[in-house]
Each structure stands twice: as structure tokens, then as C-alpha cells.
Scaffold this active site. Structure first.
Site, PDB file in Angstrom:
ATOM      1  CG  HIS A 135       1.789 -10.655  17.884  1.00 30.46           C
ATOM      2  ND1 HIS A 135       1.632  -9.276  17.928  1.00 30.46           N
ATOM      3  CD2 HIS A 135       2.947 -10.869  17.212  1.00 30.46           C
ATOM      4  CE1 HIS A 135       2.642  -8.701  17.285  1.00 30.46           C
ATOM      5  NE2 HIS A 135       3.458  -9.649  16.843  1.00 30.46           N
TER       6      HIS A 135
ATOM      7  CG  HIS B 156       6.474  -5.533  15.205  1.00 30.85           C
ATOM      8  ND1 HIS B 156       6.261  -5.584  16.551  1.00 30.85           N
ATOM      9  CD2 HIS B 156       5.917  -6.655  14.682  1.00 30.85           C
ATOM     10  CE1 HIS B 156       5.584  -6.695  16.844  1.00 30.85           C
ATOM     11  NE2 HIS B 156       5.362  -7.356  15.733  1.00 30.85           N
TER      12      HIS B 156
ATOM     13  CG  HIS C 292       8.363 -11.054  17.843  1.00 32.83           C
ATOM     14  ND1 HIS C 292       8.762  -9.745  17.725  1.00 32.83           N
ATOM     15  CD2 HIS C 292       7.163 -11.131  17.218  1.00 32.83           C
ATOM     16  CE1 HIS C 292       7.846  -9.066  17.039  1.00 32.83           C
ATOM     17  NE2 HIS C 292       6.858  -9.901  16.723  1.00 32.83           N
TER      18      HIS C 292
ATOM     19  CD  GLN D 173      -1.159  -5.586  15.338  1.00 37.00           C
ATOM     20  OE1 GLN D 173      -1.317  -5.993  16.483  1.00 37.00           O
ATOM     21  NE2 GLN D 173      -0.958  -6.408  14.352  1.00 37.00           N
TER      22      GLN D 173
ATOM     23  CD  GLU E  48       6.371  -8.096  10.140  1.00 37.78           C
ATOM     24  OE1 GLU E  48       5.958  -7.319  11.012  1.00 37.78           O
ATOM     25  OE2 GLU E  48       5.921  -9.244   9.975  1.00 37.78           O
TER      26      GLU E  48
ATOM     27  CG  ASP F 161       5.395 -12.609  14.409  1.00 32.33           C
ATOM     28  OD1 ASP F 161       4.927 -11.898  15.318  1.00 32.33           O
ATOM     29  OD2 ASP F 161       5.557 -12.201  13.241  1.00 32.33           O
TER      30      ASP F 161
HETATM   31 FE   FE2 Z   1       5.120  -9.520  15.499  1.00 33.32          FE
END
Ligand code: FE2
Length: 433
Positions: A59, A210, A57, A152, A213, A309
Site C-alpha cells: 500500500h 483482499h 502486495h 478500501q 482477511e 503489505d
Molecule cells: Fe493489503
């Protein structure tokens, strides 16, 4: 003639040190004493040789953008989201690719050779997708890079997000992403889970959301994801990332939910560095940790793998492509400090990450690919404790990176003149007290 012999390597599950022989891109022998010559001998000297690290995971389209166009002064999720919104119109394909490649260099030096990266597809033009497809191709000889089409800003909150997501898949992105807890309503969130799971089934793609979260105990999209995973028979092709709200569910609901997650066969990927810093921020005291229920998920048989992340981006100004740092934080933040659990934390950033990404089992074995990392530590627990230096990184039989062992020169009266941190292993049962 062999290509490489690694002498006296401790493997994660072996009691005694063994030699490892590499010819071409394969491991051809693992035994106590391998005879013969090789182009290169590496003396592990009782140190750990492990499969490469995995990050399921990340970005990468945002990494190393810290400071652009300004710093996240508060360090909060909300300011990070606002900052990303300010940065997005300024991004170029070239700049994203250049930062991503610099990150991949760092990852290789850290023995991190499998990465799943979400890529924002909320708004056109899809410069992030173009950049990351270019990077995936460029690093393919040494990093397994999977890309996730990640809306996102929500699948249904922005006008073209669904269309953009499908375009990204058509361009060759590997995995379908989503963010149900960020949709406008719980109903829209559940609808997005169903839509994305059906899209994954139709296209035969993996799904990585996701999911919840949040600190909101009513954010329960993982329940819908487990249901859809079972209904559509997607099993291990599905990953629920973060799932931090499970920290805040009441215990009765959690005991109903966790068996449903296990039944579905999905993976769960918590991200300890980010979860411990971004969750619980609107609490006064006591302040929640926001890590999902790792021991309970493990006990139910769910594959749990820690992810990183972020590294130096709008949401997190720290990070260093170090999956041992991630495992170390997981041990503290869950918390889970039994010897068995610390060893498991090491496995979570090697074997379990590979399983979550759907990669072949990377266990070091005869006949397997010659992919491995020599660490400045004797065993997995010591590796987590010290966030051990990656002395040698090997992929397909080629040495990709070397780092000098960490040592200190001392100048103390009547004491040794140098210090190797790897010599600080626990005392054995036979040691004198
Ligand atoms: Fe993430």
C-alpha cells in the site's frame, strides 16, 4: 568490451560459483571463467547473486505516513482503519508522491524492484491515484510498479466507490481490487467478487482482491473467487490476497476448497508480517496465527508468493522494504522450517512474486535482462536467515545501489579482530567435528 563481470557468483540453483558477463542491459555469458575485460569487475567471492526481490502486495499511498495525524496507539487493525479515515481528508497528491518516492528509494537499496501497490479509490477526489500514477511514471526506469484500484471501504458500502474504481481504471490503473469480506453482508461480498471478476474479464485486466482477511471461519469469498476465475477463464490473472480465514476453516472444507483454488489457476499472496500481527487479536488463548495454509496450497500446485503489505503506516509501524524479513517471518509464522521450505520462502519473494504479478520469469540466464542483486550470503537459506545485506543492486545493466558489507570490529582477548556474519554458514559434511 563488456560492461560488468561479476566473478564467482553463487546462483540460487547452481552447485558451483560462476562468472556473469553483462553488456548493455543483457546478460551475455554465464560460465566458470569468463575471459576479457569489462568496465567494472565485481568480486562476488562465492556469495549469492539472485533475481531482484518482488513485493506483490503493498500500500504505497499510505506508506511512511506513520504518526500522521497521530500514532496507532493500540496497534490494532480497527484503530488503523480509524486512523486512515482521519488521515485521508488531509492527504495531498504532493505529499503522497513524496512519501512514495522516498519508499521507492528504500526499496531500490533493498533490491526490491517489482511492486504491486493497492491504491485507495473509495472516495473522490482520487488524489492517491493521481499521485501514484505520477510515481509509477517516475520510477519506471528502475521499478516495475503495478497499481491496483482498491475500494478500501467496500465496493457497495460507500456511495461512489464503484464509480471511483472505474474512473481510476480509466485513468490508467493496472489492476482491479476489492475487499469482499468488508462488504455489509456475505451476499454483498459474493456479489462484489462476481462484479469485479466480470469487470476484469471485460477489460482484460488482472484482478487482486483482499480476500477473507479475517479470523471468521465463515468468510468464504475465496470460494466464489475461485469459481468466477474458472468460469471466466481468468487463471493466473487473478490473485487472492491474505486469505487468512483459511487458517480457521475446518479441515474438511479446506480439503474441498484448495483443489478448487488450484483448478482455477489463481495466485495466493499471504502477508506474514501483517497477518501474524493483525489476526487473532480478539482471541484470548490459544491465539490463532492467522496465516493461510501455505504448505497445503503449495502441495496442490498453487503459486504462493509472500507480500509485505505495509511499512510505517496506520496499520503497521515497522517494515523496511525488506522482502527477506517477510520471508523470514513467513518461515516462522506458517511455520515451515524444512530446508526445502526455507529455500522456497526465498523463491516466494523473487520468482513467485513475479509470476503473481504477471511479469516475465526473472531467473538469471544468458540472454535475459541484467537484473540482479548480490547478497552478503552464500545461498538462499543463509540469505533468509540473516536478512542479508544487498551489496550491489543491478537493473538493466546499471548499478543502482551499493551497500557496504556488514562487519563488526572485535576487541577480544585471543580472538579474531573482525567478524563477517556471512562466514557463519552451516558446517559442510567434510568439516571436522
Ligand atoms: Fe493489503
Amino acid at each position: 568490451m563488456l560492461d560488468i563481470i561479476i566473478r564467482q557468483a553463487n546462483l540460487p540453483t547452481q552447485e558451483r560459483a560462476l562468472d556473469i558477463a553483462i553488456k548493455g542491459d543483457r546478460i551475455v555469458d554465464i560460465s566458470p571463467k569468463i575471459a576479457g575485460d569489462a568496465h567494472e569487475e565485481i568480486n562476488a567471492d562465492g556469495r549469492l547473486v539472485s533475481p531482484p526481490f518482488t513485493d506483490p502486495h503493498f500500500h504505497m499511498d499510505a506508506t511512511l505516513s506513520l504518526g500522521l495525524p497521530r500514532m496507532n496507539v493500540s496497534g490494532t487493525l480497527l484503530e488503523g482503519i480509524a486512523l486512515w479515515g482521519e488521515l485521508k481528508p488531509l492527504l495531498t497528491q504532493e505529499a503522497i508522491a513524496e512519501r512514495a518516492l522516498r519508499y521507492c528509494d528504500l526499496a531500490v537499496s533493498q533490491g526490491l524492484l517489482s511492486i504491486r501497490s493497492h491504491v485507495d479509490v473509495s472516495t473522490a477526489p482520487l488524489v492517491g491515484v493521481e499521485a501514484m500514477l505520477q510515481v509509477r511514471k517516475q520510477v519506471a526506469p528502475y521499478i516495475d510498479l503495478q497499481l491496483v484500484a482498491f475500494p478500501q471501504d467496500g465496493l457497495y458500502r460507500t456511495k461512489d466507490a464503484e464509480e471511483n474504481l472505474i474512473r481510476a481504471l480509466d485513468m490508467g490503473v493496472d489492476v482491479i481490487g476489492g475487499i469482499p469480506h468488508f462488504e455489509r453482508t456475505m451476499a454483498d461480498g459474493a456479489k462484489s467478487v462476481t462484479r469485479l471478476a466480470e469487470l476484469a474479464a471485460e477489460r482484460g485486466l488482472k484482478l487482486d482482491l483482499h480476500c477473507d482477511e479475517s479470523d471468521d471461519p465463515m468468510s468464504r469469498h475465496v470460494e466464489t473467487l475461485a469459481y468466477e476465475t474458472t468460469r471466466l477463464g481468468l487463471g493466473g490473472h487473478v490473485t487472492a490476497s491474505h486469505v487468512t480465514a483459511m487458517h480457521s476453516y475446518d479441515n474438511y472444507y479446506a480439503t474441498k476448497l484448495i483443489p478448487l483454488i488450484a483448478e482455477s489457476g489463481m495466485n495466493v499472496v499471504p502477508n506474514p508480517l501483517i497477518n501474524i500481527t493483525l489476526q487473532g487479536r480478539s482471541d484470548t488463548y490459544p491465539r490463532r496465527r492467522g496465516l493461510t495454509r501455505v504448505p497445503e496450497l503449495r502441495a496442490a500446485g498453487v503459486n504462493v508468493a509472500f507480500g509485505q503489505d505495509c511499512t510505517m503506516d496506520p496499520w503497521y509501524s515497522l517494515g523496511s522494504a525488506d522482502m527477506l524479513e517477510v520471508a523470514h517471518m513467513g518461515v516462522h509464522a506458517v511455520p515451515m522450517t524444512s530446508r526445502e521450505a526455507i529455500e522456497w520462502a526465498f523463491t516466494s519473494v523473487t520468482l513467485n512474486g513475479a509470476q503473481a504479478m504477471g511479469l516475465p520469469d526473472p531467473t538469471i540466464r544468458v540472454g535475459g535482462p541484467a537484473n540482479m542483486v548480490l547478497l552478503q550470503a552464500q545461498n538462499p537459506i543463509e540469505a533468509v536467515r540473516m536478512k542479508a545485506t544487498r551489496l550491489v543492486v543491478i537493473k538493466n545493466g546499471k548499478v543502482l545501489a551499493r551497500t557496504a558489507p556488514r562487519t563488526a570490529k572485535l576487541n577480544l582477548p585471543d580472538r579474531p579482530t573482525s567478524l563477517d556474519p556471512a562466514d557463519y554458514a552451516p558446517a559442510s559434511n567434510t568439516s571436522a567435528n
